[in-house]
Design a protein around this motif. Structure first.
Motif, PDB file in Angstrom:
ATOM      1  N   GLU A 196      18.336  -8.406 -23.877  1.00  0.00           N
ATOM      2  CA  GLU A 196      17.862  -9.779 -23.712  1.00  0.00           C
ATOM      3  C   GLU A 196      18.435 -10.330 -22.410  1.00  0.00           C
ATOM      4  N   GLY A 215      21.596 -13.929 -24.244  1.00  0.00           N
ATOM      5  CA  GLY A 215      21.976 -12.553 -24.521  1.00  0.00           C
ATOM      6  C   GLY A 215      23.074 -11.993 -23.639  1.00  0.00           C
ATOM      7  N   GLN A 236      16.260 -13.062 -32.835  1.00  0.00           N
ATOM      8  CA  GLN A 236      17.044 -12.147 -31.998  1.00  0.00           C
ATOM      9  C   GLN A 236      17.244 -10.787 -32.648  1.00  0.00           C
ATOM     10  N   PHE A 251      17.049  -7.571 -30.548  1.00  0.00           N
ATOM     11  CA  PHE A 251      18.009  -7.373 -29.465  1.00  0.00           C
ATOM     12  C   PHE A 251      19.343  -6.932 -30.069  1.00  0.00           C
TER      13      PHE A 251
END
Length: 335
Positions: free
Chosen positions: A150, A155, A219, A222
């Motif tokens: 990310e 990230g 998320q 990721f």
């Protein structure tokens, strides 16, 4: 029982260098912030304009290792390929390398043990050789992290750490006693699996589900890492694995000529170095320029140390790694 010894080493990293300052273009970070927390100055990320991928990088490293071993592709009996980032969900990278190198229809095994993947792969190859089943085994660690990170401020805690690259070793049968791989030691603790993971896409969280949610805040696809938790466990398990390997061979920490730790974080490696009282010339770190290449990190660092003349005949070399799973382990080698 035969012995197994490393007869060839090679590594490959993409040409594209990404510095800490380069990361500032798409996230709120700084060179100082990254170096203070990880020791990393730059890393290699695959340039999308090239044909590099996890398998092709592994094949490039393999060609170097095979040539240095004085062998041809037809001399290889088996492939063990370690990665957390295969080119596709299935099949794995091992068969891709077999095809890319135009090898005979030898077996290919994929190992999914993330940061300790190369340690596990070496242990598997070692057992195949010691039992007499195979003579020459190609062991690869390769990763393409950049394609799945990310690349944003959200990230950055993970993204700044990881790099791409591959390394390969040829493990060959030897009848020379007391040389080669002396022992390997493997461990896991699955209760901490969710502290360092990638949740999906996977069968527990498959692509249609993720698409259906259409949630930009999701998320789960990721990588996630509980950094402090991982650090605290890493320094303990690293030490345990090294001590276990030494004790199994009636050796002391003073006998170590070269320690190759998994390049997870320079602070972890420095902590271990200090704990074992090892001088700078007895530990090789390259995370500063390559970042954390996960299953590729130990073999890239080992190859680099050997190329630099840091590893000599009869040296005691210890490989150690800790990572997602949690899994960890060590390999003790008399060079």
């Amino acid at each position: 029982m035969y012995n197994s010894k490393i007869t060839g080493l090679g590594y490959y990293v993409p040409e594209n260098v990404v510095t800490n300052n380069d990361l500032k273009e798409f996230m709120d970070t700084s060179d100082e912030w990254i170096q203070e927390r990880t020791g990393i100055k730059e890393r290699r990320w695959i340039d999308p304009k090239t044909d590099d991928n996890t398998s092709s990088m592994g094949a490039k490293a393999a060609r170097i290792a095979i040539e240095r071993a004085g062998l041809t592709k037809d001399d290889i009996d088996f492939i063990v390929f370690a990665t957390l980032s295969p080119d596709m969900y299935f099949p794995g990278g091992g068969v891709r390398v077999q095809d890319m190198l135009e090898m005979p229809t030898i077996g290919a095994l994929d190992v999914r043990n993330q940061c300790s993947g190369f340690i596990y792969a070496m242990s598997v190859a070692d057992q195949f050789i010691k039992t007499g089943m195979y003579k020459n085994i190609l062991v690869i660690g390769a990763e393409n992290h950049s394609g799945g990170l990310e690349k944003s401020t959200r990230g950055r805690g993970v993204t700044v750490i990881f790099g791409d690259g591959a390394g390969a070793a040829i493990l060959s049968r030897s009848e020379e006693k007391g040389k080669g791989i002396l022992s390997s030691h493997l461990h896991s603790e699955g209760s901490h699996a969710r502290e360092l993971m990638l949740d999906g896409p996977a069968t527990g969280r498959w692509v249609p589900e993720i698409i259906a949610e259409n949630n930009p805040e999701d998320q789960s696809y990721f990588p996630y890492m509980n950094g402090q938790f991982v650090f605290k466990h890493a320094v303990v398990r690293f030490s345990e694995a090294i001590v276990e390997g030494l004790e199994a061979n009636n050796l002391k920490k003073e006998d170590i000529d070269m320690l190759i730790p998994h390049q997870a974080n320079l602070r972890i490696a420095q902590f271990i170095q200090k704990k074992f009282g090892l001088s700078d010339d007895k530990v090789h770190n390259n995370i500063q320029k390559y970042g954390n290449t996960t299953a590729a990190s130990v073999i890239i660092a080992l190859t680099e140390a050997w190329e630099m003349g840091k590893i000599k005949d009869n040296d005691l070399v210890v490989l150690a790694a800790f990572g997602s799973g949690f899994t960890w382990g060590s390999v003790v080698i008399r060079w």
